[in-house]
Design a protein around this motif. Structure first.
Motif, mmCIF file in Angstrom:
data_model
loop_
_atom_site.group_PDB
_atom_site.id
_atom_site.type_symbol
_atom_site.label_atom_id
_atom_site.label_comp_id
_atom_site.label_asym_id
_atom_site.label_seq_id
_atom_site.Cartn_x
_atom_site.Cartn_y
_atom_site.Cartn_z
ATOM 1 N N MET A 280 -6.482 -65.650 67.339
ATOM 2 C CA MET A 280 -7.137 -64.845 66.307
ATOM 3 C C MET A 280 -7.215 -65.647 65.008
ATOM 4 O O MET A 280 -6.210 -66.087 64.482
ATOM 5 N N ASP A 281 -8.419 -65.819 64.534
ATOM 6 C CA ASP A 281 -8.685 -66.578 63.314
ATOM 7 C C ASP A 281 -8.815 -65.596 62.157
ATOM 8 O O ASP A 281 -9.657 -64.691 62.198
ATOM 9 N N LEU A 282 -7.992 -65.742 61.119
ATOM 10 C CA LEU A 282 -8.069 -64.888 59.936
ATOM 11 C C LEU A 282 -8.879 -65.572 58.844
ATOM 12 O O LEU A 282 -8.619 -66.721 58.498
ATOM 13 N N ARG A 283 -9.841 -64.835 58.305
ATOM 14 C CA ARG A 283 -10.699 -65.350 57.253
ATOM 15 C C ARG A 283 -10.707 -64.385 56.073
ATOM 16 O O ARG A 283 -10.556 -63.173 56.253
ATOM 17 N N VAL A 284 -10.912 -64.905 54.884
ATOM 18 C CA VAL A 284 -10.942 -64.100 53.674
ATOM 19 C C VAL A 284 -12.389 -63.739 53.354
ATOM 20 O O VAL A 284 -13.269 -64.604 53.329
ATOM 21 N N PHE A 285 -12.613 -62.456 53.105
ATOM 22 C CA PHE A 285 -13.955 -61.939 52.849
ATOM 23 C C PHE A 285 -13.934 -61.180 51.527
ATOM 24 O O PHE A 285 -13.169 -60.237 51.352
ATOM 25 N N GLY B 198 -3.790 -71.548 54.413
ATOM 26 C CA GLY B 198 -4.140 -71.829 55.794
ATOM 27 C C GLY B 198 -5.129 -70.885 56.448
ATOM 28 O O GLY B 198 -5.260 -70.872 57.678
ATOM 29 N N TYR B 199 -5.872 -70.112 55.669
ATOM 30 C CA TYR B 199 -6.901 -69.251 56.256
ATOM 31 C C TYR B 199 -8.049 -70.101 56.796
ATOM 32 O O TYR B 199 -8.290 -71.218 56.338
ATOM 33 N N GLY B 200 -8.774 -69.533 57.751
ATOM 34 C CA GLY B 200 -9.831 -70.296 58.399
ATOM 35 C C GLY B 200 -11.085 -70.471 57.574
ATOM 36 O O GLY B 200 -11.808 -71.458 57.733
ATOM 37 N N ALA B 201 -11.360 -69.514 56.672
ATOM 38 C CA ALA B 201 -12.607 -69.584 55.915
ATOM 39 C C ALA B 201 -12.545 -68.656 54.713
ATOM 40 O O ALA B 201 -11.757 -67.704 54.674
ATOM 41 N N PHE B 202 -13.406 -68.943 53.742
ATOM 42 C CA PHE B 202 -13.660 -68.070 52.604
ATOM 43 C C PHE B 202 -15.119 -67.627 52.711
ATOM 44 O O PHE B 202 -16.032 -68.458 52.705
ATOM 45 N N PHE B 203 -15.331 -66.334 52.817
ATOM 46 C CA PHE B 203 -16.680 -65.770 52.889
ATOM 47 C C PHE B 203 -16.882 -64.808 51.722
ATOM 48 O O PHE B 203 -15.923 -64.270 51.168
#
Length: 307
Positions: free
Chosen positions: A1-6, A29-34
Motif C-alpha cells: 500500500m502506497d501512501l500519498r499526500v493529497f 517517506g510518502y510516495g507522492a504529493f498531489f
C-alpha cells in the motif's frame, strides 16, 4: 500500500505552505504529493489568500524537491486546451527529472468557472475523451513524426508533438464513480484508476467495472493501479483525534464512517479493509496544511505497518 499526500489548496494556502507540506512529505517517506486543481474555495472556508494554480505550483515544487512524485487529482479539463496541457506537463516532468503524474478530469465546479470567466461547456465528458486521446497521443508520437487529430471538439494538424516528457510514459490517472463511460476511459488511457471518497462497497464495485473494461479493451485488469482518496484524521488518543477533526470542521464519527480516522490501529484496520477489495494506493486528503505533526505521526505509526 502506497501512501500519498493529497491537498486542497483552494481552501486557503500559499505556495510556501504547499512547499512546506511537500518537503515534509518527502522527508517522511510518502510516495507522492498531489494537489487539487480548483480556483474557488468550497464550503465555509474563507479561501484566503486566494487560489494557486496547480501546474504553476507543481513546476515550482519540481525544482524545490528531489525525490517525491508530483501530480494532480484532478486537473480540470475545462481549464486548459489539451495541446497546451501536454506541453505544460511535459515541461514540468523535465523540470522534476521524471516525477510527474497527470490526473485528468472533466471539470465540474461551475461556480469557479463563473467567478473567473472560464467557459463551462455542457458536453464535458466527450471533451475529456478527446483531451485524453490528444495528450497521450502527443507524448507517444515519435520524435520527428507529426500528430494529427480531427475530433468533434478539438482539431490538431501536423503537430510536431513536442516537447517530450522525461519519462517514457507519464502515468495518467482517470477517476470517478461513473458506471460505464468512466471505466471505459480508464481502460483506454489510464495507468491508474482512482475513486474519491467512496465506501468499501462502492470501491469494490467500481474497481471490478474498471477491470472488466480493461479486459474488453485488450488489457489485463492488473495493468492498472487501483487507488482511493479519503480524508485522513489520525491521533494518538481520542482527544488528539477530536482536536484534528475540530480543526477541519468535521465530526469524528462521520470521519470514521467515511474516511480514515481514529487511532493508528483503527486507521490501519480501515486501510486493510480497502486493500482487501483491491486498493493499492491511498491518497490521504490533508485538510489542515499547517499540521505537519499529523504527517509525521502517520509516517511513524501507520506507514511502517502496511504491506
Amino acid at each position: 500500500m502506497d501512501l500519498r499526500v493529497f491537498t486542497e489548496p483552494q481552501q486557503g494556502a500559499t505556495y510556501e505552505t504547499l512547499l512546506r507540506v511537500a518537503r515534509a512529505a518527502e522527508d517522511f517517506g510518502y510516495g507522492a504529493f498531489f494537489r487539487s486543481d480548483h480556483y474557488l474555495k468550497m464550503g465555509a472556508a474563507d479561501g484566503l489568500p486566494g487560489p494557486t494554480d496547480a501546474w504553476t505550483t507543481l513546476a515550482g515544487l519540481a525544482r524545490e524537491t528531489e525525490r517525491i512524485r508530483l501530480g494532480t487529482l484532478m486537473t480540470a479539463g475545462t481549464f486548459r486546451l489539451p495541446g497546451v496541457l501536454a506541453i505544460q506537463v511535459a515541461q514540468v516532468d523535465q523540470m522534476s527529472g521524471g516525477r510527474v503524474e497527470l490526473g485528468l478530469g472533466s471539470g465540474w465546479y461551475e461556480e469557479e468557472h463563473t467567478a473567473y470567466g472560464i467557459p463551462f461547456p455542457k458536453a464535458k465528458f466527450g471533451r475529456l475523451e478527446e483531451q485524453l486521446a490528444i495528450v497521450t497521443g502527443l507524448w507517444e508520437t515519435p520524435v520527428g513524426q507529426h500528430f494529427t487529430f480531427d475530433g468533434q471538439y478539438y482539431q490538431l494538424k501536423d503537430s510536431p508533438a513536442l516537447p517530450k516528457p522525461a519519462q517514457a510514459r507519464v502515468p495518467v490517472l482517470v477517476g470517478g464513480h461513473g458506471a460505464k463511460r468512466t471505466p471505459a476511459l480508464a481502460a483506454r488511457f489510464a495507468s491508474e484508476f482512482n475513486i474519491p471518497f467512496a465506501s468499501l462497497a462502492d470501491t469494490e464495485r467500481q474497481f471490478k467495472r474498471v477491470g472488466d473494461a480493461a479486459l474488453e479493451h485488450g488489457r489485463s485488469a492488473a495493468d492498472l493501479v487501483y487507488s482511493n482518496a479519503l480524508v485522513i484524521c489520525v491521533g494518538r488518543n481520542d482527544a488528539e483525534v477530536r482536536r484534528r477533526a475540530d480543526a477541519i470542521g468535521r465530526d469524528v464519527e462521520e470521519l470514521k464512517a467515511n474516511g480514515l480516522a481514529g487511532s493508528p490501529a483503527e486507521v490501519l484496520e480501515r486501510i486493510a479493509a480497502y486493500q482487501a477489495v483491491g486498493s493499492q494506493r491511498m491518497y490521504l486528503q490533508m485538510l489542515d496544511l499547517d499540521d505537519l505533526d499529523h504527517l509525521e505521526l502517520i509516517a511513524a505509526e501507520v506507514a511502517p505497518h502496511l504491506s
